[in-house]
Design an enzyme around this catalytic site. Structure first.
Site, PDB file in Angstrom:
ATOM      1  N   LYS A   8       0.842  -1.203   0.000  1.00  0.00           N
ATOM      2  CA  LYS A   8       0.000   0.000   0.000  1.00  0.00           C
ATOM      3  C   LYS A   8       0.876   1.251   0.000  1.00  0.00           C
ATOM      4  O   LYS A   8       2.081   1.160   0.281  1.00  0.00           O
ATOM      5  CB  LYS A   8      -0.897  -0.028   1.245  1.00  0.00           C
ATOM      6  CG  LYS A   8      -0.114   0.017   2.547  1.00  0.00           C
ATOM      7  CD  LYS A   8      -0.942  -0.448   3.728  1.00  0.00           C
ATOM      8  CE  LYS A   8      -0.172  -0.270   5.023  1.00  0.00           C
ATOM      9  NZ  LYS A   8      -0.723  -1.094   6.110  1.00  0.00           N
ATOM     10  N   ARG A  66     -10.420  -1.307  14.667  1.00  0.00           N
ATOM     11  CA  ARG A  66     -10.459  -0.629  13.369  1.00  0.00           C
ATOM     12  C   ARG A  66     -11.391  -1.455  12.480  1.00  0.00           C
ATOM     13  O   ARG A  66     -12.539  -1.667  12.855  1.00  0.00           O
ATOM     14  CB  ARG A  66      -9.032  -0.480  12.827  1.00  0.00           C
ATOM     15  CG  ARG A  66      -8.857   0.580  11.775  1.00  0.00           C
ATOM     16  CD  ARG A  66      -7.386   0.824  11.409  1.00  0.00           C
ATOM     17  NE  ARG A  66      -6.720  -0.341  10.835  1.00  0.00           N
ATOM     18  CZ  ARG A  66      -5.460  -0.350  10.417  1.00  0.00           C
ATOM     19  NH1 ARG A  66      -4.713   0.755  10.494  1.00  0.00           N
ATOM     20  NH2 ARG A  66      -4.919  -1.434   9.906  1.00  0.00           N
ATOM     21  N   HIS A  86      -5.797  -8.199  12.594  1.00  0.00           N
ATOM     22  CA  HIS A  86      -4.622  -7.324  12.613  1.00  0.00           C
ATOM     23  C   HIS A  86      -4.251  -6.997  14.057  1.00  0.00           C
ATOM     24  O   HIS A  86      -5.114  -6.727  14.878  1.00  0.00           O
ATOM     25  CB  HIS A  86      -4.937  -6.033  11.844  1.00  0.00           C
ATOM     26  CG  HIS A  86      -3.739  -5.176  11.557  1.00  0.00           C
ATOM     27  ND1 HIS A  86      -2.566  -5.684  11.027  1.00  0.00           N
ATOM     28  CD2 HIS A  86      -3.519  -3.854  11.725  1.00  0.00           C
ATOM     29  CE1 HIS A  86      -1.691  -4.691  10.878  1.00  0.00           C
ATOM     30  NE2 HIS A  86      -2.237  -3.582  11.298  1.00  0.00           N
ATOM     31  N   ARG A  94       1.592 -11.428   6.474  1.00  0.00           N
ATOM     32  CA  ARG A  94       1.233 -10.204   5.751  1.00  0.00           C
ATOM     33  C   ARG A  94       2.311  -9.174   6.051  1.00  0.00           C
ATOM     34  O   ARG A  94       2.285  -8.526   7.076  1.00  0.00           O
ATOM     35  CB  ARG A  94      -0.128  -9.751   6.294  1.00  0.00           C
ATOM     36  CG  ARG A  94      -0.989  -9.025   5.344  1.00  0.00           C
ATOM     37  CD  ARG A  94      -2.405  -8.871   5.880  1.00  0.00           C
ATOM     38  NE  ARG A  94      -2.483  -8.216   7.166  1.00  0.00           N
ATOM     39  CZ  ARG A  94      -2.938  -8.769   8.283  1.00  0.00           C
ATOM     40  NH1 ARG A  94      -3.405  -9.974   8.320  1.00  0.00           N
ATOM     41  NH2 ARG A  94      -2.930  -8.083   9.403  1.00  0.00           N
ATOM     42  N   TYR A 121      15.708  30.282   9.749  1.00  0.00           N
ATOM     43  CA  TYR A 121      14.482  30.959  10.211  1.00  0.00           C
ATOM     44  C   TYR A 121      14.351  30.903  11.727  1.00  0.00           C
ATOM     45  O   TYR A 121      14.513  29.847  12.336  1.00  0.00           O
ATOM     46  CB  TYR A 121      13.252  30.311   9.579  1.00  0.00           C
ATOM     47  CG  TYR A 121      13.143  30.542   8.102  1.00  0.00           C
ATOM     48  CD1 TYR A 121      13.005  31.827   7.586  1.00  0.00           C
ATOM     49  CD2 TYR A 121      13.180  29.469   7.213  1.00  0.00           C
ATOM     50  CE1 TYR A 121      12.906  32.042   6.220  1.00  0.00           C
ATOM     51  CE2 TYR A 121      13.082  29.672   5.852  1.00  0.00           C
ATOM     52  CZ  TYR A 121      12.946  30.969   5.352  1.00  0.00           C
ATOM     53  OH  TYR A 121      12.857  31.177   4.012  1.00  0.00           O
ATOM     54  N   CYS A 181      14.554  24.084   6.198  1.00  0.00           N
ATOM     55  CA  CYS A 181      13.741  24.959   5.344  1.00  0.00           C
ATOM     56  C   CYS A 181      13.043  24.122   4.271  1.00  0.00           C
ATOM     57  O   CYS A 181      13.254  22.915   4.179  1.00  0.00           O
ATOM     58  CB  CYS A 181      14.617  26.011   4.672  1.00  0.00           C
ATOM     59  SG  CYS A 181      15.666  26.917   5.826  1.00  0.00           S
ATOM     60  N   MET A 182      12.258  24.772   3.446  1.00  0.00           N
ATOM     61  CA  MET A 182      11.488  24.023   2.452  1.00  0.00           C
ATOM     62  C   MET A 182      12.399  23.265   1.479  1.00  0.00           C
ATOM     63  O   MET A 182      12.188  22.086   1.198  1.00  0.00           O
ATOM     64  CB  MET A 182      10.568  24.967   1.673  1.00  0.00           C
ATOM     65  CG  MET A 182       9.645  24.238   0.716  1.00  0.00           C
ATOM     66  SD  MET A 182       8.608  25.352  -0.247  1.00  0.00           S
ATOM     67  CE  MET A 182       7.375  25.820   0.934  1.00  0.00           C
ATOM     68  N   ASP A 183      13.437  23.939   0.981  1.00  0.00           N
ATOM     69  CA  ASP A 183      14.284  23.346  -0.060  1.00  0.00           C
ATOM     70  C   ASP A 183      15.743  23.217   0.358  1.00  0.00           C
ATOM     71  O   ASP A 183      16.574  22.803  -0.448  1.00  0.00           O
ATOM     72  CB  ASP A 183      14.233  24.221  -1.328  1.00  0.00           C
ATOM     73  CG  ASP A 183      12.819  24.596  -1.680  1.00  0.00           C
ATOM     74  OD1 ASP A 183      11.994  23.680  -1.798  1.00  0.00           O
ATOM     75  OD2 ASP A 183      12.528  25.805  -1.800  1.00  0.00           O
TER      76      ASP A 183
HETATM   77  C1  LIG Z   1       0.060  -1.984   6.719  1.00  0.00           C
HETATM   78  C2  LIG Z   1      -0.539  -3.260   7.148  1.00  0.00           C
HETATM   79  C3  LIG Z   1       0.265  -4.403   7.301  1.00  0.00           C
HETATM   80  C4  LIG Z   1       1.762  -4.401   7.180  1.00  0.00           C
HETATM   81  O1  LIG Z   1       2.318  -4.019   8.406  1.00  0.00           O
HETATM   82  P1  LIG Z   1       3.907  -3.931   8.608  1.00  0.00           P
HETATM   83  O2  LIG Z   1       4.042  -3.631  10.047  1.00  0.00           O
HETATM   84  O3  LIG Z   1       4.389  -2.849   7.732  1.00  0.00           O
HETATM   85  O4  LIG Z   1       4.454  -5.265   8.249  1.00  0.00           O
HETATM   86  C5  LIG Z   1      -0.368  -5.592   7.584  1.00  0.00           C
HETATM   87  N1  LIG Z   1      -1.718  -5.642   7.739  1.00  0.00           N
HETATM   88  C6  LIG Z   1      -2.504  -4.563   7.625  1.00  0.00           C
HETATM   89  C7  LIG Z   1      -3.983  -4.694   7.810  1.00  0.00           C
HETATM   90  C8  LIG Z   1      -1.946  -3.328   7.339  1.00  0.00           C
HETATM   91  O5  LIG Z   1      -2.733  -2.250   7.244  1.00  0.00           O
END
Ligand SMILES: *Cc1c(COP(=O)(O)O)cnc(C)c1O
Length: 384
Positions: A42, A140, A169, A226, A271, A318-320
């Site tokens: 992602k 969640r 999760h 995962r 700054y 700074c920005m850049d």
């Molecule tokens: C982002 C995410 C992961 C991966 O987690 P890591 O800690 O980066 O390995 C796994 N499961 C879900 C649902 C996530 O949102």
């Protein structure tokens, strides 16, 4: 317009695809052979670049790609028409029609979502793949574990959907082993309430990178992991000890010295003049700032590497541009010299975890806030 030489870069990231491939293989080798690999890609593959990352992970044999949304999934579909893809986020009502079109698996958390997916599957005359998500204490997505049985039964009875996986999760996998164990226990207990569960045809997954540390040696009831952060060779904290797998960093972050100058003691820097030079000093002005991904929070706090030496950031980022102290760097520092923000230079190294602490942040956020103007250079692509 034709210029022979490409424009020189002022700030760039290097992405080592061969390291990514080695990391996947190392993680796999640390797990029982039947455990499948869900690659979490992602947010533009954690800022590494989605198509490049996914192509290499396909080559390395990832079993399934997990993304946040349909746009990301469509990018993967341009590389493969049928590689399994799971949408980790909730699917908006207007997005449902793309599930069948792009052959995507959706996360299902309640019966309202299930009905929408079922209707879409019926309309397309092709069942929509779903992964049932169980909330074991993250608060969640997912159905609360005590109510999961009913949703499971509804999925099994719905002809417009096809159960492809079940997952949960962890909320605190990197810092609360007791609660992670409790979540694991709730997940397994919930699975046991599901009649006729044939896990051979399903992805049963819970462990993210940190969770891998406590995966039972035989995988237990799980048959997939995962993995996000760890495949990129990044640890959550500077002092994390992931004993199980030592992956190597895929990402490094670079800029250059724009200007070198000598300033007298007492000069206020940048700054707000939040830093005053205690002595006559040599400073370097770097060609990158917060608009590249050097967090403003690392003002007066972070370091960079020049000629293999750690040089402190002086005053506000700074920005850049960013100003660093090079008084202690031996030899001549010149305009154009390379500067490492994250990565190795000679014997010295700045880890992403350390860079993230200076930014008051975490590696996941740091990687995804490296901005668009930072070119990603892909090292070690295939076929070279
Ligand atoms: C982002 C995410 C992961 C991966 O987690 P890591 O800690 O980066 O390995 C796994 N499961 C879900 C649902 C996530 O949102």
């Amino acid at each position: 317009m034709s210029t022979a030489a490409p424009l020189p870069l002022r700030c760039w990231a290097e992405i080592d695809l061969a390291a990514l491939e080695r990391n996947l293989k190392l993680i796999r080798a640390s797990l029982p052979p039947h455990i499948r690999y869900v690659a979490v890609v992602k947010a533009d593959a954690y800022g590494h670049g989605l198509p490049q990352t996914v192509a290499r992970l396909m080559h390395a044999g990832a079993d399934l790609f997990a993304v946040a949304n349909i746009t990301e999934a469509m990018t993967i579909r341009e590389l493969s028409a049928d590689w399994p893809i799971l949408l980790l986020g909730a699917t908006l009502p207007e997005e449902v029609r793309y599930l069948a079109e792009y052959d995507l698996a959706a996360t299902v958390s309640n019966s309202e979502e299930l009905h929408r997916f079922n209707d879409a599957g019926a309309a397309a005359s092709k069942p929509i793949a779903v992964h049932l998500k169980i909330d074991t204490g993250m608060g969640r997505l997912g159905i609360w574990h005590e109510h999961a049985r009913q949703l499971y039964d509804q999925i099994c009875a719905a002809s417009g959907v096809r159960l492809a996986g079940i997952f949960t999760h962890f909320a605190s996998a990197d810092d609360d082993p007791a609660f992670t164990a409790e979540q694991r226990r709730r997940f397994l207990a919930t699975l046991q309430t599901f009649p006729d569960l044939d896990s051979r045809h399903l992805f049963i997954h819970a462990d993210n990178s940190a969770g891998l540390e406590s995966t039972p040696g035989n995988g237990g009831a799980f048959n997939a992991v995962r993995v996000g952060l760890l495949q990129f060779g990044v640890l959550p904290h500077p002092h994390s000890l992931l004993a199980r797998v030592h992956t190597e960093p895929v990402f490094s972050f670079h800029t250059r010295v724009g200007l070198v100058k000598q300033l007298p003691a007492g000069t206020g820097i940048s700054y707000g003049r939040t830093h005053t030079l205690p002595q006559d000093s040599r400073v370097a002005i770097l060609t990158a700032g917060y608009a590249d991904g050097i967090a403003r929070a690392s003002s007066n706090r972070g370091f960079v590497l020049i000629k293999g030496q750690r040089c402190p950031i002086l005053g506000r980022v700074c920005m850049d541009q960013t100003i660093v102290d090079i008084t202690a760097v031996p030899g001549d520092v010149q305009s154009g010299d390379p500067v490492v923000l994250v990565g190795r230079q000679g014997e010295a190294e700045i880890s992403l975890a350390e860079f993230s602490v200076w930014a008051n942040s975490i590696p996941w956020e740091t990687l995804t806030t490296v901005t668009k103007r930072v070119s990603r250079l892909y090292k070690t692509p295939l076929g070279i």
